[in-house]
Write an enzyme that holds these catalytic residues in place. Structure first.
Site, PDB file in Angstrom:
ATOM      1  N   THR A 207      -4.625   9.016  -7.909  1.00 39.90           N
ATOM      2  CA  THR A 207      -3.746   8.699  -6.779  1.00 39.90           C
ATOM      3  C   THR A 207      -3.232   7.257  -6.771  1.00 39.90           C
ATOM      4  O   THR A 207      -2.506   6.857  -5.859  1.00 39.90           O
ATOM      5  CB  THR A 207      -4.511   8.944  -5.468  1.00 39.90           C
ATOM      6  OG1 THR A 207      -5.762   8.210  -5.513  1.00 39.90           O
ATOM      7  CG2 THR A 207      -4.826  10.420  -5.292  1.00 39.90           C
ATOM      8  N   GLU A 208      -3.586   6.474  -7.775  1.00 39.15           N
ATOM      9  CA  GLU A 208      -3.304   5.036  -7.740  1.00 39.15           C
ATOM     10  C   GLU A 208      -1.823   4.705  -7.533  1.00 39.15           C
ATOM     11  O   GLU A 208      -1.480   3.857  -6.692  1.00 39.15           O
ATOM     12  CB  GLU A 208      -3.800   4.377  -9.040  1.00 39.15           C
ATOM     13  CG  GLU A 208      -5.321   4.280  -9.151  1.00 39.15           C
ATOM     14  CD  GLU A 208      -5.947   5.499  -9.785  1.00 39.15           C
ATOM     15  OE1 GLU A 208      -7.133   5.423 -10.151  1.00 39.15           O
ATOM     16  OE2 GLU A 208      -5.260   6.552  -9.894  1.00 39.15           O
ATOM     17  N   VAL A 209      -0.932   5.344  -8.297  1.00 40.69           N
ATOM     18  CA  VAL A 209       0.486   4.965  -8.208  1.00 40.69           C
ATOM     19  C   VAL A 209       1.048   5.197  -6.818  1.00 40.69           C
ATOM     20  O   VAL A 209       1.988   4.512  -6.399  1.00 40.69           O
ATOM     21  CB  VAL A 209       1.348   5.710  -9.257  1.00 40.69           C
ATOM     22  CG1 VAL A 209       0.985   5.264 -10.659  1.00 40.69           C
ATOM     23  CG2 VAL A 209       1.233   7.224  -9.109  1.00 40.69           C
TER      24      VAL A 209
ATOM     25  N   LEU B  15      -0.357   4.486  -4.179  1.00 35.28           N
ATOM     26  CA  LEU B  15      -0.759   3.337  -3.360  1.00 35.28           C
ATOM     27  C   LEU B  15      -0.110   2.051  -3.864  1.00 35.28           C
ATOM     28  O   LEU B  15      -0.362   0.973  -3.328  1.00 35.28           O
ATOM     29  CB  LEU B  15      -2.279   3.175  -3.382  1.00 35.28           C
ATOM     30  CG  LEU B  15      -3.104   4.318  -2.793  1.00 35.28           C
ATOM     31  CD1 LEU B  15      -4.589   4.069  -3.029  1.00 35.28           C
ATOM     32  CD2 LEU B  15      -2.818   4.478  -1.309  1.00 35.28           C
TER      33      LEU B  15
END
Length: 263
Positions: A133-135, A137
């Site tokens: 899910t990093e991108v 955020l």
């Protein structure tokens, strides 16, 4: 202060359990510190032949503790708590001479998938879901890309690391993130099967074979054959190799196999 990671040793298996369900076992500074300490213990404990990494609650690990990641605008990048001891933890798992089995008690996200990828084996319930899910955020899966990109097929890595899309356990097996996905009621039996198989292997042989799986494919063919021929001769004549052969001939367990607890 209450520990956020617990340890247990039985039958040659060291079980390390993430226990911070209120924040879905997020990678807080405290949890990472406890995890590093527990891993160091398991690696140094002679009776621990296999390490099982698991968690409590419905989530294995939700990734970085975002509450800790808010910093003052003037702070330097090096001050970001996310770096804490996470690189050391990933390295301890990846480089461990003892096999590490990840028993996913449930869903995993972002940094939690770094832990999964660093382990030698990973088993999850079919109901678990996953996502990088990093991108979404505005950050990147930087540290975890080191183990993750060694596991995933290139197309799958691009698809899921760049989109942040959720995928299920069956897809995770298909693209190399998981070893196996099973019905929830079969999870413990599947992990126990791996652990039971692994404790039967010679400790030195397992550590060397773990390296072979990673290093041999990159060797030039003829060089690989020469180096592996020398290694094969070395292992057959080693003390551990001779004990394994003697045990096989005598139809008994080798000396390194832990005694099973009495029923």
């Amino acid at each position: 202060m209450t520990r956020l990671v617990h340890r247990e040793l039985a039958g040659g298996v060291a079980t390390i359990t993430l226990d911070s369900p209120p924040n879905r076992n997020a990678l807080s500074v405290r949890l990472l510190g406890d995890l590093e300490e527990r891993l160091t213990w398991a690696l140094a404990e002679p009776e621990a032949r296999v390490i099982v990494l698991t968690g409590t609650g419905p989530v294995f690990c939700s990734g970085a503790d975002l509450k800790e990641q808010r910093i003052e605008p003037s702070s330097a990048a090096a001050d970001a708590p996310v770096t804490a001891s996470f690189p050391e933890v990933l390295a301890l798992i990846w480089e461990s001479p003892k096999p590490v089995v990840c028993r996913l008690n449930g869903t995993a996200r972002a940094g939690g998938l770094g832990l999964v990828a660093a382990c030698d084996f990973a088993v999850a319930p079919l109901t678990a879901s996953f996502a990088f899910t990093e991108v979404r955020l505005g950050v990147v899966p930087a540290m975890i890309s080191v183990p993750v990109l060694r596991r995933l097929q290139p197309r799958a890595a691009a698809e899921y690391l760049m989109t942040g899309e959720v995928f299920d356990a069956a897809r995770a097996v298909e693209m190399g993130l998981l070893s196996k996905a099973v019905p929830a009621q079969e999870l413990d039996a599947a992990v126990a099967h791996y652990a039971d198989m692994l404790v039967r292997g010679g400790p030195e042989a397992l550590a060397i074979t773990k390296r072979l799986v990673r290093e041999v494919p990159a060797m030039p063919f003829e060089e690989g054959l020469r180096r592996m021929a020398a290694l094969s001769a070395q292992r057959f004549t080693s003390q551990e190799g001779q004990e394994g052969i003697a045990a096989f001939m005598a139809k008994r367990p080798p000396s390194w196999v832990p005694d099973k607890p009495e029923a």
